[in-house]
Design a protein around this motif. Sequence first.
Motif, PDB file in Angstrom:
ATOM      1  N   LYS A 175       2.085 -57.237 -45.947  1.00  0.00           N
ATOM      2  CA  LYS A 175       2.033 -58.701 -45.864  1.00  0.00           C
ATOM      3  C   LYS A 175       0.799 -59.200 -46.611  1.00  0.00           C
ATOM      4  O   LYS A 175      -0.325 -58.802 -46.307  1.00  0.00           O
ATOM      5  CB  LYS A 175       1.969 -59.143 -44.398  1.00  0.00           C
ATOM      6  CG  LYS A 175       2.075 -60.653 -44.209  1.00  0.00           C
ATOM      7  CD  LYS A 175       2.303 -61.022 -42.749  1.00  0.00           C
ATOM      8  CE  LYS A 175       2.447 -62.535 -42.587  1.00  0.00           C
ATOM      9  NZ  LYS A 175       2.706 -62.927 -41.194  1.00  0.00           N
ATOM     10  N   THR A 213       8.973 -76.119 -33.248  1.00  0.00           N
ATOM     11  CA  THR A 213       9.630 -76.007 -31.941  1.00  0.00           C
ATOM     12  C   THR A 213       9.083 -74.845 -31.116  1.00  0.00           C
ATOM     13  O   THR A 213       9.601 -74.548 -30.052  1.00  0.00           O
ATOM     14  CB  THR A 213      11.157 -75.865 -32.097  1.00  0.00           C
ATOM     15  OG1 THR A 213      11.438 -74.686 -32.835  1.00  0.00           O
ATOM     16  CG2 THR A 213      11.761 -77.074 -32.791  1.00  0.00           C
ATOM     17  N   THR A 214       8.079 -74.129 -31.634  1.00  0.00           N
ATOM     18  CA  THR A 214       7.384 -73.126 -30.815  1.00  0.00           C
ATOM     19  C   THR A 214       5.901 -73.504 -30.801  1.00  0.00           C
ATOM     20  O   THR A 214       5.497 -74.535 -31.351  1.00  0.00           O
ATOM     21  CB  THR A 214       7.533 -71.691 -31.376  1.00  0.00           C
ATOM     22  OG1 THR A 214       6.779 -71.582 -32.585  1.00  0.00           O
ATOM     23  CG2 THR A 214       8.988 -71.328 -31.620  1.00  0.00           C
ATOM     24  N   ALA A 225       3.394 -71.584 -32.081  1.00  0.00           N
ATOM     25  CA  ALA A 225       2.668 -70.679 -32.988  1.00  0.00           C
ATOM     26  C   ALA A 225       1.508 -71.361 -33.724  1.00  0.00           C
ATOM     27  O   ALA A 225       0.504 -70.732 -34.016  1.00  0.00           O
ATOM     28  CB  ALA A 225       3.623 -70.059 -33.994  1.00  0.00           C
ATOM     29  N   LEU A 239      12.597 -81.144 -28.403  1.00  0.00           N
ATOM     30  CA  LEU A 239      13.184 -80.063 -29.216  1.00  0.00           C
ATOM     31  C   LEU A 239      12.782 -78.677 -28.710  1.00  0.00           C
ATOM     32  O   LEU A 239      13.328 -77.680 -29.158  1.00  0.00           O
ATOM     33  CB  LEU A 239      12.772 -80.209 -30.684  1.00  0.00           C
ATOM     34  CG  LEU A 239      13.205 -81.482 -31.400  1.00  0.00           C
ATOM     35  CD1 LEU A 239      12.735 -81.462 -32.844  1.00  0.00           C
ATOM     36  CD2 LEU A 239      14.714 -81.665 -31.324  1.00  0.00           C
ATOM     37  N   ALA A 253       4.577 -62.733 -31.212  1.00  0.00           N
ATOM     38  CA  ALA A 253       3.940 -63.439 -30.091  1.00  0.00           C
ATOM     39  C   ALA A 253       3.785 -62.519 -28.882  1.00  0.00           C
ATOM     40  O   ALA A 253       2.775 -62.574 -28.161  1.00  0.00           O
ATOM     41  CB  ALA A 253       4.767 -64.674 -29.726  1.00  0.00           C
ATOM     42  N   GLN A 276      18.348 -71.616 -35.778  1.00  0.00           N
ATOM     43  CA  GLN A 276      17.991 -73.031 -35.602  1.00  0.00           C
ATOM     44  C   GLN A 276      18.689 -73.936 -36.627  1.00  0.00           C
ATOM     45  O   GLN A 276      18.329 -75.110 -36.778  1.00  0.00           O
ATOM     46  CB  GLN A 276      16.470 -73.211 -35.729  1.00  0.00           C
ATOM     47  CG  GLN A 276      15.732 -73.212 -34.395  1.00  0.00           C
ATOM     48  CD  GLN A 276      15.896 -71.919 -33.641  1.00  0.00           C
ATOM     49  OE1 GLN A 276      15.406 -70.894 -34.083  1.00  0.00           O
ATOM     50  NE2 GLN A 276      16.588 -71.947 -32.522  1.00  0.00           N
ATOM     51  N   GLY A 297      11.641 -75.584 -36.686  1.00  0.00           N
ATOM     52  CA  GLY A 297      11.647 -74.302 -35.988  1.00  0.00           C
ATOM     53  C   GLY A 297      10.250 -73.790 -35.709  1.00  0.00           C
ATOM     54  O   GLY A 297       9.280 -74.556 -35.670  1.00  0.00           O
ATOM     55  N   LEU A 301      -7.203 -72.713 -34.788  1.00  0.00           N
ATOM     56  CA  LEU A 301      -6.893 -71.584 -35.683  1.00  0.00           C
ATOM     57  C   LEU A 301      -7.197 -71.958 -37.134  1.00  0.00           C
ATOM     58  O   LEU A 301      -7.805 -71.177 -37.875  1.00  0.00           O
ATOM     59  CB  LEU A 301      -5.413 -71.224 -35.530  1.00  0.00           C
ATOM     60  CG  LEU A 301      -4.837 -70.182 -36.500  1.00  0.00           C
ATOM     61  CD1 LEU A 301      -5.407 -68.803 -36.209  1.00  0.00           C
ATOM     62  CD2 LEU A 301      -3.309 -70.137 -36.395  1.00  0.00           C
TER      63      LEU A 301
HETATM   64  P1  NAD Z   1       9.790 -67.687 -34.841  1.00  0.00           P
HETATM   65  O1  NAD Z   1       9.773 -68.875 -35.714  1.00  0.00           O
HETATM   66  O2  NAD Z   1      10.556 -66.513 -35.333  1.00  0.00           O
HETATM   67  O3  NAD Z   1      10.303 -68.156 -33.408  1.00  0.00           O
HETATM   68  C1  NAD Z   1      10.196 -67.310 -32.273  1.00  0.00           C
HETATM   69  C2  NAD Z   1      11.471 -67.384 -31.445  1.00  0.00           C
HETATM   70  O4  NAD Z   1      11.657 -68.718 -30.990  1.00  0.00           O
HETATM   71  C3  NAD Z   1      12.724 -67.010 -32.242  1.00  0.00           C
HETATM   72  O5  NAD Z   1      13.493 -66.120 -31.451  1.00  0.00           O
HETATM   73  C4  NAD Z   1      13.439 -68.337 -32.404  1.00  0.00           C
HETATM   74  O6  NAD Z   1      14.840 -68.182 -32.479  1.00  0.00           O
HETATM   75  C5  NAD Z   1      13.020 -69.076 -31.152  1.00  0.00           C
HETATM   76  N1  NAD Z   1      13.104 -70.536 -31.286  1.00  0.00           N
HETATM   77  C6  NAD Z   1      12.398 -71.312 -32.136  1.00  0.00           C
HETATM   78  N2  NAD Z   1      12.763 -72.600 -31.984  1.00  0.00           N
HETATM   79  C7  NAD Z   1      13.719 -72.634 -31.027  1.00  0.00           C
HETATM   80  C8  NAD Z   1      14.486 -73.683 -30.416  1.00  0.00           C
HETATM   81  N3  NAD Z   1      14.314 -74.948 -30.759  1.00  0.00           N
HETATM   82  N4  NAD Z   1      15.369 -73.336 -29.466  1.00  0.00           N
HETATM   83  C9  NAD Z   1      15.535 -72.055 -29.083  1.00  0.00           C
HETATM   84  N5  NAD Z   1      14.844 -71.021 -29.611  1.00  0.00           N
HETATM   85  C10 NAD Z   1      13.943 -71.313 -30.572  1.00  0.00           C
HETATM   86  O7  NAD Z   1       8.307 -67.133 -34.572  1.00  0.00           O
HETATM   87  P2  NAD Z   1       6.981 -67.816 -33.987  1.00  0.00           P
HETATM   88  O8  NAD Z   1       6.556 -66.977 -32.855  1.00  0.00           O
HETATM   89  O9  NAD Z   1       7.145 -69.277 -33.770  1.00  0.00           O
HETATM   90  O10 NAD Z   1       5.976 -67.644 -35.193  1.00  0.00           O
HETATM   91  C11 NAD Z   1       5.591 -66.349 -35.608  1.00  0.00           C
HETATM   92  C12 NAD Z   1       5.455 -66.282 -37.115  1.00  0.00           C
HETATM   93  O11 NAD Z   1       4.580 -67.303 -37.544  1.00  0.00           O
HETATM   94  C13 NAD Z   1       4.864 -64.969 -37.592  1.00  0.00           C
HETATM   95  O12 NAD Z   1       5.455 -64.603 -38.817  1.00  0.00           O
HETATM   96  C14 NAD Z   1       3.390 -65.310 -37.764  1.00  0.00           C
HETATM   97  O13 NAD Z   1       2.759 -64.443 -38.700  1.00  0.00           O
HETATM   98  C15 NAD Z   1       3.489 -66.723 -38.255  1.00  0.00           C
HETATM   99  N6  NAD Z   1       2.281 -67.529 -37.955  1.00  0.00           N
HETATM  100  C16 NAD Z   1       1.591 -67.995 -39.027  1.00  0.00           C
HETATM  101  C17 NAD Z   1       0.466 -68.773 -38.805  1.00  0.00           C
HETATM  102  C18 NAD Z   1      -0.300 -69.327 -39.979  1.00  0.00           C
HETATM  103  O14 NAD Z   1      -1.278 -70.029 -39.795  1.00  0.00           O
HETATM  104  N7  NAD Z   1       0.129 -69.044 -41.184  1.00  0.00           N
HETATM  105  C19 NAD Z   1       0.055 -69.076 -37.499  1.00  0.00           C
HETATM  106  C20 NAD Z   1       0.786 -68.588 -36.427  1.00  0.00           C
HETATM  107  C21 NAD Z   1       1.920 -67.813 -36.672  1.00  0.00           C
END
Ligand code: NAD
Length: 359
Positions: free
Chosen positions: A137, A118-119, A121, A156, A255, A44, A94, A231
């Motif tokens: 962890k 952008t996800t 999560a 995005l 995920a 990203q 991201g 959450l």
């Molecule tokens: P990630 O950030 O790795 O993204 C997942 C995928 O989405 C990756 O392959 C990435 O390349 C793709 N992606 C992201 N933005 C994109 C864009 N704009 N265009 C194309 N592809 C894009 O992972 P995630 O699933 O978003 O988050 C998981 C991580 O977050 C884990 O480490 C988890 O433990 C943590 N998390 C923490 C909390 C918290 O409260 N602390 C909550 C949820 C998740």
Amino acid sequence: MIHEFVHESRPARVVFAPGARNLIDREVTRLGIRRLIVVSTPGQSGLAAAVTAPLGQRVAAVHPHAAMHVPRAIADAAVTQARRVDADGCLAVGGGSAIGLAKALARETGIPIVAVPTTYAGSEMTTVWGVTDGRRKSTGRDDRVLPAVVVYDPELTVAVPPATSVASGFNAIAHSAEALYAPDCSPVTALVAAESVRALAGALPRVVADPEDLDARSEALYGAWLAGVALGATTMSLHHQLCHILGGTFDLPHAETHTAVLPHVLALNLSAAPHARNALQRALDADDPAARLFELAGGLGAEMALKNLGMPETGSAAVGQQVLAAPYHNPVRITETELHHLLGNAFAGLAPHTEPTPR
Ligand code: NAD
């Protein structure tokens, strides 16, 4: 009937709009930030550069090395770089990986975070941080890691592949489902969680049908925001515990693991959590929320068998022991036999409630 509850709202500022990336400059100015460190994953980095280009000289450093679960060495390198340029703010672009790195940085340096997720999560709405040393962890809660502002721009998310969007969306639904039977779920959090499930379950099929459908992307991101709020306000139960252990033990994708496991845990838990079951029945317009989520995810192309995500066939015993040994809240106390069946079904990708295949 309303039971006794405690509700605490987090002081989060949220800016949500298609094109909201053009408001980042205003938000950074509002916070008085002069020297930003920008963090993203390597994938990203181009997006992060485009989004922060209008900030000009206020981008003091770029750290495009975020990775899943915040490896300690990457977090330490980001802290060193932030100190070297005397950064007074961090901007994360991201998914959970980038935002997780920003949190590690904020926890160490105390600088505020501007999050541009952008996800789906939802990490941007919580005070939970995590850093990984090898396979271990460490996690905790710290108010300093809650972003000062979250900028949600559905435009995005258009480039996020449909399969990633579905898994990420189910990761968000898992937050809300477990929030609904959490011991600290207030009536407000329950409304937020149910609304997020409704929005995400409705939007994800439209996102898959047309990944550039901005209305669907907006609805999904709105649902993800609410799931993050749910959450952040509650204590998670068996599902999150199980996914944490599965992911850590076998290095499974985050995920996707949530997506495959959630229907099985809900099939077990909802019988003992009538409020959560009713809320999910309404949000999903379905009598059996666990079966509905299994069909929805599978129908959208999600991988529902843990064996195809990397779990070894012999893995159930090791995971089972860790889950049973670690204390966690759950509406029902799961027995070793139930856990074995649950893991067997999730391993094979069978529908919840079905008998496990003989090994
Ligand atoms: P990630 O950030 O790795 O993204 C997942 C995928 O989405 C990756 O392959 C990435 O390349 C793709 N992606 C992201 N933005 C994109 C864009 N704009 N265009 C194309 N592809 C894009 O992972 P995630 O699933 O978003 O988050 C998981 C991580 O977050 C884990 O480490 C988890 O433990 C943590 N998390 C923490 C909390 C918290 O409260 N602390 C909550 C949820 C998740």
